[in-house]
Design a protein around this motif. Structure first.
Motif: not given
Length: 444
Positions: A396-415
């Motif tokens: 995760w490019p912390l220097d460009k995007n700041g703190a990592f945002p809590v992230s949720l993924y549906n792996l059935d449709v978003d592998i």
């Protein structure tokens, strides 16, 4: 009279023990227990096998293996790097439980896999198997932690990664020795020519199969490749369109083929459980269509190719999308081998033996799986189709995007873990976050 009474009591105790532990046995005929081979590669990515979408090289032997059993598309390992992944495989437990979850062991490390841990090799040895490891150990190079003290009758291989060969760690001013090659506890060579490691391990496996005794055997073939630096024997250099990396994979495929051919020649293939998988995602190979790579808790770092074959009992040609992990292999092999387990042993893996025997009629239950980063932090959780990332140390490019945002993924449709839907499903985020906190409290 006293002796007869003592004998009677002893027999009664044995009957009680076997009666109370009977649930530990599998219903498969254990009079002819299966041989077990785990072929474990190093840093081989999800798409570094032909039947998983490899490009630039072919793996006909592994592909044929997949056609003869179950090929998993949702198979995970409990770590992003070598040491903790290997520990999880051999114990069926998260490495955090015994403080082996952070980074890897080095030639200057003093520790190793705790002798209090009950390994797969110990379990099978205690239940009548001969046991051997061929290849890379990486669970402690001090004698007390080496394979012969962890349930393995035989060890032929190296104690840690091939990149640690004569490596200088300038930060601590430590010079590693040439890579040591052992036979059991005896150092037989220093700095072996790595071009021939895959070949030598294969020849050793064949030799052990041919010279086996009457007992069933467990063989853990832990290849060094395709961990960098890459090495292939002259017979395989220039074979692939993908350069040396493809050559290395093609030689590993050859190795699988040679071992399978030997099992067939010895008329024991049909009653051998053969498992092929990798310790973590790729460093330079491919994890397509997954996101991330080795050392990252994106799926590319921990979802790996996995194939399980047992011609006598497992149906052929099954492609399984069921969620499974390398932690499951310990309890599953215990069941399929008719082995007993200590009653106080707490395993994190699930016995999936019934699923392997009947993959078309059984569905596995949903269960949480926890992703530990290379720095030892718990970064993500998967439950069913959902995967929640709560923090990120790598990938995760912390220097460009700041703190990592809590992230949720549906792996059935978003592998590929591209579409963060945390804002759309706050209840799922809350539930999975709660599970993470509970699990961390359990392991404190």
């Amino acid at each position: 009279m006293h002796i007869k009474l003592k004998s009677l009591v002893s027999k009664l105790l044995v009957f009680i023990i076997f009666s109370t532990t009977g649930c530990q046995y599998n219903r498969v005929n254990t009079k002819k227990r299966p041989n077990i081979i785990i072929f474990f590669t190093d840093d081989q990515g999800y798409a570094d096998v032909g039947c998983y979408g490899a490009e630039g090289f072919e793996t006909p032997h592994i592909d044929r293996l997949a056609s003869e059993g179950v090929r998993f598309t949702n198979f995970y390992v409990p770590a992003t790097v070598c040491t903790p992944s290997r520990a999880g495989l051999l114990t069926g437990r998260y490495p955090k439980r015994y403080n082996l979850h952070e980074a890897v062991l080095f030639p200057f490390s003093e520790g190793g896999l705790s002798l209090n841990e009950y390994t797969m090799a110990e379990m099978l040895k205690d239940n009548g198997y001969t046991t051997s490891i061929i290849g890379k150990w990486h669970l402690g190079h001090k004698e007390e932690f080496m394979p012969n003290n962890q349930g393995f009758d035989q060890f032929y291989g190296v104690p840690y990664s091939n990149d640690m060969d004569h490596y200088y760690y300038k930060d601590i001013d430590f010079q590693s020795p040439p890579l040591p090659l052992y036979r059991n506890k005896k150092l037989i060579e220093s700095g072996p020519d790595q071009d021939y490691l895959t070949k030598r391990y294969t020849e050793e496996a064949i030799s052990q199969i041919k010279s086996r005794g009457k007992k069933p055997f467990f063989m853990y073939v832990a290849q060094n490749m395709p961990h960098t630096p890459l090495h292939a024997s002259p017979a395989f250099r220039g074979k692939s369109e993908k350069g040396l990396y493809g050559d290395v994979i093609m030689e590993l495929d050859w190795s699988v083929g040679e071992i399978v051919k030997t099992l067939k020649e010895q008329n024991i293939y049909d009653n051998t459980i053969f498992i092929f998988t990798s310790d973590n995602g790729p460093q330079i190979g491919s994890a397509k269509p997954l996101r991330g790579k080795k050392a990252q808790t994106w799926d590319g770092g921990q979802r790996v190719p996995a194939i399980v074959v047992w011609p006598d009992n497992i149906p052929k040609g099954i492609v399984s999308n069921e969620f499974t992990t390398s932690l499951d292999l310990f309890p599953t092999l215990a069941k399929l081998s008719g082995s007993r387990l200590p009653h106080d042993l707490k395993l994190d893996g699930l016995d999936i033996s019934n699923y392997l025997l009947h993959p078309e009629s059984i569905k596995l239950p949903e269960r949480p799986f926890y992703f530990y980063a290379r720095n030892g932090d718990l970064e993500a959780i998967r439950m069913g189709k959902w995967k929640l990332h709560i923090e990120k140390s790598l990938g995760w490019p912390l220097d460009k995007n700041g703190a990592f945002p809590v992230s949720l993924y549906n792996l059935d449709v978003d592998i590929g873990e591209k579409n963060n839907v945390a804002g759309q499903f706050p209840d799922v985020v809350a539930e999975l976050t709660h599970r993470v906190k509970e699990f961390e409290m359990e392991l404190q």
